[in-house]
Design a protein around this motif. Structure first.
Motif, mmCIF file in Angstrom:
data_model
loop_
_atom_site.group_PDB
_atom_site.id
_atom_site.type_symbol
_atom_site.label_atom_id
_atom_site.label_comp_id
_atom_site.label_asym_id
_atom_site.label_seq_id
_atom_site.Cartn_x
_atom_site.Cartn_y
_atom_site.Cartn_z
ATOM 1 N N UNK A 67 35.122 112.823 -24.173
ATOM 2 C CA UNK A 67 33.678 112.621 -23.985
ATOM 3 C C UNK A 67 33.261 112.834 -22.533
ATOM 4 N N UNK A 68 34.068 112.338 -21.605
ATOM 5 C CA UNK A 68 33.744 112.518 -20.181
ATOM 6 C C UNK A 68 33.784 113.991 -19.805
ATOM 7 N N UNK A 69 34.781 114.712 -20.306
ATOM 8 C CA UNK A 69 34.897 116.146 -20.024
ATOM 9 C C UNK A 69 33.704 116.889 -20.604
ATOM 10 N N UNK A 70 33.353 116.592 -21.840
ATOM 11 C CA UNK A 70 32.214 117.254 -22.487
ATOM 12 C C UNK A 70 30.902 116.963 -21.764
ATOM 13 N N UNK A 71 30.813 115.798 -21.133
ATOM 14 C CA UNK A 71 29.574 115.456 -20.428
ATOM 15 C C UNK A 71 29.525 116.048 -19.023
ATOM 16 N N UNK A 72 30.556 116.837 -18.669
ATOM 17 C CA UNK A 72 30.523 117.552 -17.400
ATOM 18 C C UNK A 72 31.279 116.899 -16.260
ATOM 19 N N UNK B 234 37.853 116.928 -13.673
ATOM 20 C CA UNK B 234 39.145 116.243 -13.761
ATOM 21 C C UNK B 234 39.303 115.252 -12.617
ATOM 22 N N UNK B 235 38.919 115.658 -11.403
ATOM 23 C CA UNK B 235 39.090 114.739 -10.264
ATOM 24 C C UNK B 235 38.201 113.512 -10.414
ATOM 25 N N UNK B 236 36.981 113.680 -10.964
ATOM 26 C CA UNK B 236 36.113 112.519 -11.183
ATOM 27 C C UNK B 236 36.775 111.575 -12.184
ATOM 28 N N UNK B 237 37.275 112.125 -13.276
ATOM 29 C CA UNK B 237 37.914 111.295 -14.308
ATOM 30 C C UNK B 237 39.120 110.568 -13.719
ATOM 31 N N UNK B 238 39.976 111.309 -12.996
ATOM 32 C CA UNK B 238 41.176 110.684 -12.422
ATOM 33 C C UNK B 238 40.796 109.568 -11.453
ATOM 34 N N UNK C 3 46.181 112.622 -17.423
ATOM 35 C CA UNK C 3 44.945 113.253 -17.880
ATOM 36 C C UNK C 3 45.266 114.439 -18.788
ATOM 37 N N UNK C 4 46.216 115.272 -18.390
ATOM 38 C CA UNK C 4 46.613 116.419 -19.198
ATOM 39 C C UNK C 4 47.136 115.971 -20.560
ATOM 40 N N UNK C 5 47.988 114.942 -20.577
ATOM 41 C CA UNK C 5 48.523 114.433 -21.858
ATOM 42 C C UNK C 5 47.395 113.956 -22.769
ATOM 43 N N UNK C 6 46.427 113.242 -22.203
ATOM 44 C CA UNK C 6 45.327 112.739 -23.030
ATOM 45 C C UNK C 6 44.467 113.886 -23.553
ATOM 46 N N UNK C 7 44.287 114.915 -22.753
ATOM 47 C CA UNK C 7 43.545 116.084 -23.232
ATOM 48 C C UNK C 7 44.323 116.781 -24.352
ATOM 49 N N UNK C 8 45.646 116.882 -24.199
ATOM 50 C CA UNK C 8 46.471 117.512 -25.231
ATOM 51 C C UNK C 8 46.411 116.729 -26.531
ATOM 52 N N UNK C 9 46.446 115.417 -26.427
ATOM 53 C CA UNK C 9 46.404 114.567 -27.621
ATOM 54 C C UNK C 9 45.107 114.773 -28.390
ATOM 55 N N UNK C 10 44.009 115.022 -27.655
ATOM 56 C CA UNK C 10 42.715 115.190 -28.324
ATOM 57 C C UNK C 10 42.708 116.434 -29.207
ATOM 58 N N UNK C 11 43.541 117.440 -28.841
ATOM 59 C CA UNK C 11 43.620 118.640 -29.647
ATOM 60 C C UNK C 11 42.392 119.532 -29.549
#
Length: 163
Positions: free
Chosen positions: A125-130, A133-137, A147-155
């Motif tokens: 959701x955070x990625x989709x809202x713009x 990666x650095x902001x999320x981290x 972060x990469x693992x969580x993105x991979x899990x989302x598929x």
């Protein structure tokens, strides 16, 4: 007639952090990345949860029962200490040692854990809202690998568009 119970949260006081001492029985340990996130959280959001203490009247000190890491942030972060004027918000409980030990364990265990699926959804959701990666981290306290693992899990392939 029974005395009416008043929860400690309604009796908050701000005390100089120098009057607060750690207990000797807290088994909770927080890893360095999470301590950094806690310091950042307190800096960004302020103290939103108070510490719980028992007043040691003979020493005029407040022994922590719960909130050691929030207390530690105040003790170790010069900027937070300065902003808060060295005052830590606490609620005071009046329980004997065994009750305080049980209190600490109950509160530590009741916190639960983060669901990987829910964390993956939040990252999505955070990625989709713009959010970058650095902001999320920085704002939810994780390294690039997590972060990469969580993105991979989302598929969801669109989470990798900028890669």
């Amino acid at each position: 007639m029974e005395k009416e119970f008043v929860s400690p949260v309604y009796q908050v006081v701000a005390v100089p952090v120098e009057k607060v001492v750690a207990n000797t029985y807290n088994p909770n340990i927080v890893a360095t990345p999470e301590m950094k996130l806690l310091e950042f959280s307190v800096w960004e959001d302020g103290y939103t949860m108070l510490c719980v203490c028992h007043h040691l009247k003979d020493k005029d000190q407040y022994e922590l029962v719960h909130g050691y890491h929030r207390y530690l942030v105040m003790k170790t972060s010069e900027r937070i200490y300065r902003r808060e004027r060295g005052l830590l918000s606490i609620s005071v409980i009046n329980k004997d040692m065994s009750e305080r030990m049980a209190f600490t364990i109950r509160h530590n265990r009741a916190r639960g854990t983060h669901s990987v699926a829910l964390m993956s959804h939040i990252v999505s959701e955070l990625t989709k809202s713009g959010m970058s990666d650095s902001w999320i981290m920085n704002n939810i306290g994780m390294d690039r690998d997590k972060l990469l693992r969580l993105k991979q899990i989302s598929g969801q392939a669109e989470l990798f568009e900028d890669k």
